[in-house]
Design a protein around this motif. Sequence first.
Motif, PDB file in Angstrom:
ATOM      1  N   GLN A  35       0.837  -1.199   0.000  1.00  0.00           N
ATOM      2  CA  GLN A  35       0.000   0.000   0.000  1.00  0.00           C
ATOM      3  C   GLN A  35       0.870   1.247   0.000  1.00  0.00           C
ATOM      4  O   GLN A  35       1.512   1.568   0.985  1.00  0.00           O
ATOM      5  N   ALA A  36       0.894   1.943  -1.137  1.00  0.00           N
ATOM      6  CA  ALA A  36       1.676   3.180  -1.251  1.00  0.00           C
ATOM      7  C   ALA A  36       0.778   4.360  -0.927  1.00  0.00           C
ATOM      8  O   ALA A  36      -0.322   4.476  -1.456  1.00  0.00           O
ATOM      9  N   ARG A  53      -2.516  -2.793  -3.325  1.00  0.00           N
ATOM     10  CA  ARG A  53      -2.334  -3.997  -4.129  1.00  0.00           C
ATOM     11  C   ARG A  53      -2.527  -5.228  -3.255  1.00  0.00           C
ATOM     12  O   ARG A  53      -1.882  -5.363  -2.214  1.00  0.00           O
ATOM     13  N   SER A  61       6.022  -4.570  -7.250  1.00  0.00           N
ATOM     14  CA  SER A  61       6.044  -3.102  -7.267  1.00  0.00           C
ATOM     15  C   SER A  61       5.116  -2.515  -6.211  1.00  0.00           C
ATOM     16  O   SER A  61       4.016  -3.011  -5.990  1.00  0.00           O
ATOM     17  N   ASP A  62       5.548  -1.411  -5.580  1.00  0.00           N
ATOM     18  CA  ASP A  62       4.665  -0.686  -4.675  1.00  0.00           C
ATOM     19  C   ASP A  62       3.644   0.130  -5.469  1.00  0.00           C
ATOM     20  O   ASP A  62       2.592   0.471  -4.957  1.00  0.00           O
ATOM     21  N   LEU A  63       4.001   0.471  -6.702  1.00  0.00           N
ATOM     22  CA  LEU A  63       3.106   1.266  -7.551  1.00  0.00           C
ATOM     23  C   LEU A  63       2.353   0.345  -8.512  1.00  0.00           C
ATOM     24  O   LEU A  63       2.908  -0.613  -9.042  1.00  0.00           O
ATOM     25  N   ILE A  64       1.098   0.683  -8.772  1.00  0.00           N
ATOM     26  CA  ILE A  64       0.309  -0.009  -9.789  1.00  0.00           C
ATOM     27  C   ILE A  64       0.756   0.528 -11.152  1.00  0.00           C
ATOM     28  O   ILE A  64       1.044   1.719 -11.292  1.00  0.00           O
ATOM     29  N   SER A  65       0.807  -0.343 -12.148  1.00  0.00           N
ATOM     30  CA  SER A  65       1.175   0.108 -13.495  1.00  0.00           C
ATOM     31  C   SER A  65       0.043   0.933 -14.093  1.00  0.00           C
ATOM     32  O   SER A  65      -1.122   0.714 -13.780  1.00  0.00           O
ATOM     33  N   PHE A  66       0.401   1.853 -14.980  1.00  0.00           N
ATOM     34  CA  PHE A  66      -0.633   2.488 -15.792  1.00  0.00           C
ATOM     35  C   PHE A  66      -1.365   1.383 -16.554  1.00  0.00           C
ATOM     36  O   PHE A  66      -0.733   0.466 -17.087  1.00  0.00           O
ATOM     37  N   GLY A  67      -2.669   1.460 -16.613  1.00  0.00           N
ATOM     38  CA  GLY A  67      -3.448   0.427 -17.300  1.00  0.00           C
ATOM     39  C   GLY A  67      -3.582  -0.852 -16.491  1.00  0.00           C
ATOM     40  O   GLY A  67      -4.064  -1.849 -16.998  1.00  0.00           O
ATOM     41  N   LEU A  87      -6.417   2.861 -15.025  1.00  0.00           N
ATOM     42  CA  LEU A  87      -7.506   1.889 -15.062  1.00  0.00           C
ATOM     43  C   LEU A  87      -7.353   0.944 -16.251  1.00  0.00           C
ATOM     44  O   LEU A  87      -7.074   1.384 -17.369  1.00  0.00           O
TER      45      LEU A  87
ATOM     46  N   ASN B 325       5.869   1.182 -15.859  1.00  0.00           N
ATOM     47  CA  ASN B 325       5.680   1.495 -17.275  1.00  0.00           C
ATOM     48  C   ASN B 325       6.943   2.052 -17.915  1.00  0.00           C
ATOM     49  O   ASN B 325       7.280   1.722 -19.057  1.00  0.00           O
ATOM     50  N   THR B 336       1.268   0.129 -21.294  1.00  0.00           N
ATOM     51  CA  THR B 336      -0.130  -0.225 -21.024  1.00  0.00           C
ATOM     52  C   THR B 336      -0.950   0.970 -20.569  1.00  0.00           C
ATOM     53  O   THR B 336      -2.044   0.809 -20.031  1.00  0.00           O
TER      54      THR B 336
END
Lengths: 190, 531
Positions: A35-36, A53, A61-67, A87, B325, B336
Amino acid sequence: MKKDIILAGVGGQGILTIATIIGTAALKRGMHLKQAEVHGMSQRGGDVQSHLRLSDEAIWSDLISFGGADMILSVEPMEALRYLPYLNAEGWIITNAVPFNNIANYPDVEDIYSEIKSIPNHVLFEADTIAKEIKASRSMNIVVLGAAIKHLGFTQAEIEDAIRAIFARKGEAIVEANIRALQAGIAIGN
Amino acid sequence: MDALMLLGDEALAQGALDAGISGFYAYPGTPSTEIMEYVQRSKQAEGIHRTWSSNEKTAMESAIGMSFAGKRTMAMMKHVGLNVAADPFMNSAFTGANGGLLVAVADDPSMHSSQNEQDSRFYGKFAMIPILEPSNQQECYDMAFYGFELSEKYKVPVLIRLTTRLSHSRAGVVRRAPISQNGLKTPDDLFQFMLLPAIARKKYQHLIELQNDFVCESAKSPFNSFQFEAKDLSKGIICTGLAYNYLNEVFQGKEIPYPVVKICQYPLPNEQIHELYNKCDSLLILEEGMPLVEEQLKGLAFTGMKPIHGRLDGTLTRDGELNPNKVAKALGLPDTYGKPIPAVVTGRPPMLCVGCPHSDSYLALNEALTEYGRGHVFSDIGCYTLGFMPPYNAINSCVDMGASITMAKGAADSGHFPAIAVIGDSTFAHSGLTGLLDCIFDKSNVVIVILDNSTTGMTGGQDYTAFGKLEDICAGLGVEKEHIRVFVPFKKNFPEMVQIYKEEIAYNGVSVIIPRRECVQTLKRKHKMEG
């Protein structure tokens, strides 16, 4: 199961509480979690977000990817749109419709609604109004959470347990207000 | 033991507590603040030093003193705080440590809450000491133990470099059995901390001799890994810190086809890096921060026999933090990125809270300055920096902690009039006092406004060392009593506030004005606690 959730709002609206509740339920299931959060300057009335996450497998990764996000869960409508690049194509936007208007140039709210409605999977509703109706006006964030739990794959009982665990030290009245808020939100989400 | 859900900052704090630390020293600064806040909440930390220091320099020096006495200790700060502590930090590499000495510095790439994005690994390299750069919360915890052992083995300070996304991200951390604190023990060599030139030269020789040992430690570090066997040798990848996670995220569920070197301990293990270079047709360097590894590998005489890609050649952005990304694109994989942000979304910058005392102080100051136009107000770092935003547009500079006073002085020295400094009460304690002393020494024509909200506001409301003593400090430094003016910044006091500003602008000398009213955030919290 794997869920990547962007929590969005304005500093002080209670998104970290939502994250803590979902996180508590996920940990009870034995899931992995990252959780970031946003701290510091950005909290002063600015936009805030948290990347939450959950997964049955290890998370890198601590960050969610774009998309990559399965859901944008927002307590403010314009803030829901700010994270649209995160999203995924099948993802859900679940958001409060009541604007938090602390800026001079807040856009026309109907323009915001039409952008949200252009996303196929959305739940847009006035969580503040519902919270007031059930006499839980400070639990708007939990109403929004309620609307999301079906899509997050958690049961009402799991989330209620988490709420009881987290709010227990604040007294039974606050626990009950939050349970009412959760149930009202669930009714919207179904 | 069950896993605890901890921020990276908190994991480091818990690790240090379990590793037998005797004292924490810090000044608040995003994203490092939560290390000390965790310690201050911890029952386990009772009896351990955990109050805030006046600034990062005093924190670092106190930590060196505790190390002298044989105890394990840690100084914590944000990246720009290390600039303030740079003098003792650099020299601590020469004195070395007695008790384990860790310097934890949290960098802020992408400047979420900072005025630059300097990379503290350069300081570690500059000081020629080992650097640890955790890639996850568990490593934050484990590196406290490991760092103290390394520090005591070689009697050197060890730098631990965190970045925002680790400092402020939560994940499960498994604890080890706590170990007890060191006993008091003065250094075996009482010359150790005496940096007179004749001794310092020997110390430097010693530090140079240790460099090879540090490289050997990196080569066998449990935090570095060397995966040389791979199907595709067209690319060898070197990841540092968090970049390792983003690489794995991109290939989640699939095998990474390239050889991968993970670096979380420096100096660079050069044999292994050479092996990777010799094995592969090209290298890709993924590092969170500035291109430290990439520059080291390329050097000035680099002929480009084999390409080395990274931030310097545009494979990755030259500035800003990494994310999955950016890493995917650098590997030639599809991006993505979802739908773009709709045009209707407008910015929502941070701003002064509703009811903030600073807003009243600024509106009155603007009124008092109407006849002079804009360009007279020097400020620096704190919540009050938000006075730059509309509707206030009240300040004209923000450089570093304390610079408000000394920049106003320099401008006044040049004949600029009026020259106003606006500084917070905690920032004044951090580095305003010496600047004020300069003004008094020169009888500079400045008005210094100490915005007293009785807390360190921007970092969330920590206490500070000069609380309740501002008038006494100013008078003690030599400000004339009749030119130390205090008011309560409320709308109803507006005429009085404007009048005080005007009177002190008219006075040719050093004036201090203290608008005093508690921060609305800390006030709210107190009311909540009182129910």
